[in-house]
Each structure stands twice: as C-alpha cells, then as structure tokens.
Write a protein that holds these residues in place. Structure first.
Motif, PDB file in Angstrom:
ATOM      1  N   ILE A  67      -2.290  57.932 -23.407  1.00  0.00           N
ATOM      2  CA  ILE A  67      -3.449  58.435 -23.723  1.00  0.00           C
ATOM      3  C   ILE A  67      -3.496  59.924 -24.336  1.00  0.00           C
ATOM      4  O   ILE A  67      -2.288  60.447 -24.124  1.00  0.00           O
ATOM      5  CB  ILE A  67      -4.181  58.900 -22.124  1.00  0.00           C
ATOM      6  CG1 ILE A  67      -2.929  59.360 -21.233  1.00  0.00           C
ATOM      7  CG2 ILE A  67      -4.380  57.239 -21.568  1.00  0.00           C
ATOM      8  CD1 ILE A  67      -3.796  59.526 -20.069  1.00  0.00           C
ATOM      9  N   ILE A  68      -4.374  60.260 -25.041  1.00  0.00           N
ATOM     10  CA  ILE A  68      -4.302  61.611 -25.644  1.00  0.00           C
ATOM     11  C   ILE A  68      -5.625  62.232 -25.663  1.00  0.00           C
ATOM     12  O   ILE A  68      -6.818  61.713 -25.617  1.00  0.00           O
ATOM     13  CB  ILE A  68      -3.872  61.244 -27.236  1.00  0.00           C
ATOM     14  CG1 ILE A  68      -5.140  60.523 -28.080  1.00  0.00           C
ATOM     15  CG2 ILE A  68      -2.492  60.404 -27.462  1.00  0.00           C
ATOM     16  CD1 ILE A  68      -4.700  60.398 -29.619  1.00  0.00           C
ATOM     17  N   SER A  69      -5.216  63.451 -26.209  1.00  0.00           N
ATOM     18  CA  SER A  69      -6.521  64.378 -26.435  1.00  0.00           C
ATOM     19  C   SER A  69      -6.341  64.853 -27.932  1.00  0.00           C
ATOM     20  O   SER A  69      -4.923  64.965 -28.505  1.00  0.00           O
ATOM     21  CB  SER A  69      -6.538  65.354 -25.633  1.00  0.00           C
ATOM     22  OG  SER A  69      -5.747  66.334 -25.765  1.00  0.00           O
ATOM     23  N   PHE A  70      -7.175  65.093 -28.903  1.00  0.00           N
ATOM     24  CA  PHE A  70      -7.090  65.504 -30.223  1.00  0.00           C
ATOM     25  C   PHE A  70      -8.162  66.334 -30.718  1.00  0.00           C
ATOM     26  O   PHE A  70      -9.323  66.411 -30.138  1.00  0.00           O
ATOM     27  CB  PHE A  70      -6.860  64.343 -31.217  1.00  0.00           C
ATOM     28  CG  PHE A  70      -8.191  63.264 -31.252  1.00  0.00           C
ATOM     29  CD1 PHE A  70      -9.007  63.223 -31.945  1.00  0.00           C
ATOM     30  CD2 PHE A  70      -8.163  62.430 -30.190  1.00  0.00           C
ATOM     31  CE1 PHE A  70     -10.123  62.750 -31.943  1.00  0.00           C
ATOM     32  CE2 PHE A  70      -9.052  61.420 -30.253  1.00  0.00           C
ATOM     33  CZ  PHE A  70     -10.163  61.430 -31.086  1.00  0.00           C
ATOM     34  N   PRO A  82      -7.118  60.351 -34.712  1.00  0.00           N
ATOM     35  CA  PRO A  82      -5.977  60.545 -36.042  1.00  0.00           C
ATOM     36  C   PRO A  82      -5.027  59.612 -36.122  1.00  0.00           C
ATOM     37  O   PRO A  82      -4.008  59.870 -36.237  1.00  0.00           O
ATOM     38  CB  PRO A  82      -5.279  62.176 -35.683  1.00  0.00           C
ATOM     39  CG  PRO A  82      -5.579  61.988 -34.133  1.00  0.00           C
ATOM     40  CD  PRO A  82      -6.688  61.425 -33.660  1.00  0.00           C
ATOM     41  N   ILE A  83      -5.389  58.549 -37.034  1.00  0.00           N
ATOM     42  CA  ILE A  83      -4.588  57.302 -36.950  1.00  0.00           C
ATOM     43  C   ILE A  83      -4.773  56.897 -38.477  1.00  0.00           C
ATOM     44  O   ILE A  83      -6.108  56.614 -38.770  1.00  0.00           O
ATOM     45  CB  ILE A  83      -4.822  55.989 -36.019  1.00  0.00           C
ATOM     46  CG1 ILE A  83      -4.393  56.649 -34.614  1.00  0.00           C
ATOM     47  CG2 ILE A  83      -4.011  55.003 -36.397  1.00  0.00           C
ATOM     48  CD1 ILE A  83      -4.800  55.691 -33.683  1.00  0.00           C
ATOM     49  N   LYS A  84      -3.808  56.741 -39.306  1.00  0.00           N
ATOM     50  CA  LYS A  84      -4.225  56.235 -40.553  1.00  0.00           C
ATOM     51  C   LYS A  84      -2.846  55.319 -40.770  1.00  0.00           C
ATOM     52  O   LYS A  84      -1.818  55.497 -40.586  1.00  0.00           O
ATOM     53  CB  LYS A  84      -4.135  57.419 -41.781  1.00  0.00           C
ATOM     54  CG  LYS A  84      -4.188  57.034 -43.089  1.00  0.00           C
ATOM     55  CD  LYS A  84      -4.596  57.950 -44.256  1.00  0.00           C
ATOM     56  CE  LYS A  84      -4.841  57.586 -45.425  1.00  0.00           C
ATOM     57  NZ  LYS A  84      -5.071  58.761 -46.527  1.00  0.00           N
ATOM     58  N   ASP A  85      -3.177  53.972 -41.511  1.00  0.00           N
ATOM     59  CA  ASP A  85      -2.302  53.070 -41.523  1.00  0.00           C
ATOM     60  C   ASP A  85      -1.507  52.837 -40.519  1.00  0.00           C
ATOM     61  O   ASP A  85      -0.201  52.831 -40.521  1.00  0.00           O
ATOM     62  CB  ASP A  85      -1.532  53.268 -42.897  1.00  0.00           C
ATOM     63  CG  ASP A  85      -2.245  53.636 -44.032  1.00  0.00           C
ATOM     64  OD1 ASP A  85      -3.548  52.873 -44.283  1.00  0.00           O
ATOM     65  OD2 ASP A  85      -2.036  54.599 -45.068  1.00  0.00           O
ATOM     66  N   ALA A  86      -1.877  52.879 -39.361  1.00  0.00           N
ATOM     67  CA  ALA A  86      -1.439  52.397 -38.048  1.00  0.00           C
ATOM     68  C   ALA A  86      -0.575  53.676 -37.547  1.00  0.00           C
ATOM     69  O   ALA A  86       0.466  53.256 -36.554  1.00  0.00           O
ATOM     70  CB  ALA A  86      -0.501  51.252 -38.228  1.00  0.00           C
ATOM     71  N   LEU A  92      -2.437  66.693 -35.220  1.00  0.00           N
ATOM     72  CA  LEU A  92      -3.826  66.602 -34.771  1.00  0.00           C
ATOM     73  C   LEU A  92      -3.707  66.671 -33.290  1.00  0.00           C
ATOM     74  O   LEU A  92      -4.879  66.583 -32.719  1.00  0.00           O
ATOM     75  CB  LEU A  92      -4.926  65.948 -35.295  1.00  0.00           C
ATOM     76  CG  LEU A  92      -5.131  66.369 -37.053  1.00  0.00           C
ATOM     77  CD1 LEU A  92      -5.634  65.249 -37.723  1.00  0.00           C
ATOM     78  CD2 LEU A  92      -5.618  67.575 -37.046  1.00  0.00           C
ATOM     79  N   VAL A  93      -2.838  65.915 -32.777  1.00  0.00           N
ATOM     80  CA  VAL A  93      -2.767  65.459 -31.266  1.00  0.00           C
ATOM     81  C   VAL A  93      -2.558  66.909 -30.366  1.00  0.00           C
ATOM     82  O   VAL A  93      -1.525  67.654 -30.646  1.00  0.00           O
ATOM     83  CB  VAL A  93      -1.657  64.541 -31.064  1.00  0.00           C
ATOM     84  CG1 VAL A  93      -1.474  64.411 -29.438  1.00  0.00           C
ATOM     85  CG2 VAL A  93      -1.974  63.193 -31.698  1.00  0.00           C
ATOM     86  N   HIS A 134     -12.943  63.111 -28.578  1.00  0.00           N
ATOM     87  CA  HIS A 134     -11.455  63.939 -28.620  1.00  0.00           C
ATOM     88  C   HIS A 134     -10.499  63.173 -27.632  1.00  0.00           C
ATOM     89  O   HIS A 134      -9.589  63.891 -27.444  1.00  0.00           O
ATOM     90  CB  HIS A 134     -11.788  65.216 -28.098  1.00  0.00           C
ATOM     91  CG  HIS A 134     -12.740  66.075 -28.983  1.00  0.00           C
ATOM     92  ND1 HIS A 134     -12.215  66.509 -30.260  1.00  0.00           N
ATOM     93  CD2 HIS A 134     -14.119  66.405 -29.073  1.00  0.00           C
ATOM     94  CE1 HIS A 134     -13.320  67.228 -30.779  1.00  0.00           C
ATOM     95  NE2 HIS A 134     -14.465  66.993 -30.056  1.00  0.00           N
ATOM     96  N   ASN A 135     -10.656  61.932 -27.216  1.00  0.00           N
ATOM     97  CA  ASN A 135      -9.708  61.309 -26.460  1.00  0.00           C
ATOM     98  C   ASN A 135      -9.364  59.951 -27.157  1.00  0.00           C
ATOM     99  O   ASN A 135     -10.533  59.369 -27.498  1.00  0.00           O
ATOM    100  CB  ASN A 135     -10.055  61.307 -24.954  1.00  0.00           C
ATOM    101  CG  ASN A 135     -10.155  62.745 -24.611  1.00  0.00           C
ATOM    102  OD1 ASN A 135     -11.308  63.340 -24.476  1.00  0.00           O
ATOM    103  ND2 ASN A 135      -9.038  63.377 -24.084  1.00  0.00           N
ATOM    104  N   GLY A 136      -8.165  59.146 -26.410  1.00  0.00           N
ATOM    105  CA  GLY A 136      -8.289  57.829 -26.810  1.00  0.00           C
ATOM    106  C   GLY A 136      -7.131  57.275 -25.965  1.00  0.00           C
ATOM    107  O   GLY A 136      -6.165  57.903 -25.134  1.00  0.00           O
TER     108      GLY A 136
END
Length: 199
Positions: A67-70, A82-86, A92-93, A134-136
């Motif tokens: 789990i994250i905040s960003f 903030p994920i690009k191409d997996a 940014l985390v 802002h979370n994931g």
C-alpha cells in the motif's frame, strides 16, 4: 480506465431493485431516506474463507502486495498513481508498506467480506469532492513489475483500477473508513490532499 469521477449527485443507486422502485410511492420521504441509509451500511460476513480469498484475483498471482501514498504526478493538485509500463516511480512515492501474509489476509477480508447490509444495494453519497487520488494498492509479479493496481481517493471515496474486474468489493458506507483505518494501522498516514500539502 476511470471507474469513478467527480460526482455532483447526492444519491448513487447501485444495482437498483425493481421491486423497491414500485414501493417507493408508498413511503414518505423520511421513510425512504431512512431506508436508503440502512441499505448503505456495511455488514461483516464470513462468505469467503482465508483459503478462498488467497485464490482470488489478483491476490493469487501476486508475489508482493503493498500500500502506498504518493505526491501529485500530473500537475499541481492533479494526480494519478505513479506507474508507467508496470514500473513504479519511487521518486513520487511518499510511503510504501509491503504487506505480510497476515496483513494481506486482513485486506482481503475487508474487501470481500464487508458488503451491503441488505440485498437492495443503495449507496448514499454526500461528498462533492473531485477525484484526486493519493493512495493505492499495488500487486507485483515475480519480475517486480506492478501488473495490477487499485488507485484510491479517500477524499471523495472513489477509486480506479487498471482492469475492470479489480475493485474494492461492495461500496457500502463504511468501506472507505475501514480501508483508511487499515492504511493508518500499517503506517501509511498521508491519506488526503491536505496531508500531502501540509505535512
């Protein structure tokens, strides 16, 4: 693929029941509001055991769940996970907690075993804030790629995911409060735009 966007409606009907619709004219406005509020509440069930939940998508295929905040990723006060191409952009985390198996089991219990109190699934929304997540929740594969994710906006109580079948279960009233408590308990404390900008 956005599942939810900024909503300007006080009432969101989920899985609207035809039988209930025909009875609406028989109720007073106060009775109808009370019925909606009662239907919105979460109920804890034990529908799925730990073993069954571990076999559910995407938990079964994940080698790591975190789990994250960003921070804002697109422009000031506009954000996306903030994920690009997996690949996660760790710059940014703000916080990331890798969950233990016990914590993953607690998360799956919250997602799959908490649902609407009644079979008539109404969801009362009184929140006018726009979608600014802002979370994931991240699901990693054996190559350390984030092949699935759920992006969460606790401010507006909405989410999006990278695949249609990935969700947070039934969106009963207390679901996001329970999720927020889970994040806090596991050390992810930045859960709103205010947290990002003032702490």
């Amino acid at each position: 693929m956005l599942k939810f966007i900024c909503m300007l409606s006080l009432l969101y009907l989920v899985n609207f029941a035809n039988a209930q619709q025909t009875q609406r004219h028989k109720l007073t406005l106060e009775e109808y509001d009370a019925q909606i509020q009662a239907s919105s509440k979460c109920l804890k069930r034990n529908t799925y055991s730990v073993d069954k939940r571990r076999l559910m998508f995407p938990f079964k295929g994940a080698t790591k769940v975190s789990i994250i905040s960003f921070r804002d990723t697109t422009s000031f006060m506009v954000s996306r996970i903030p994920i690009k191409d997996a690949v996660l952009d760790s710059g940014l985390v703000l916080e990331e907690k890798v969950l233990t198996q016990k914590e993953v089991d607690q998360l799956t219990d919250l997602i799959f075993n908490y649902g609407f109190k009644t079979k008539i699934k109404y969801r009362l929304i009184t929140n006018f804030q726009c979608y600014d997540p802002h979370n994931g929740i991240l699901f990693y594969d054996e190559n350390k790629h984030v092949n699935n994710f759920i992006e969460i906006c606790f401010d507006c109580q909405k989410f999006r995911s990278n695949v249609e079948k990935l969700n947070l279960g039934e969106n009963c009233t207390e679901k996001f409060t329970l999720l927020k408590s889970f994040f806090l308990k596991n050390g992810v404390t930045k859960l709103s735009s205010e947290d990002i900008y003032t702490k």
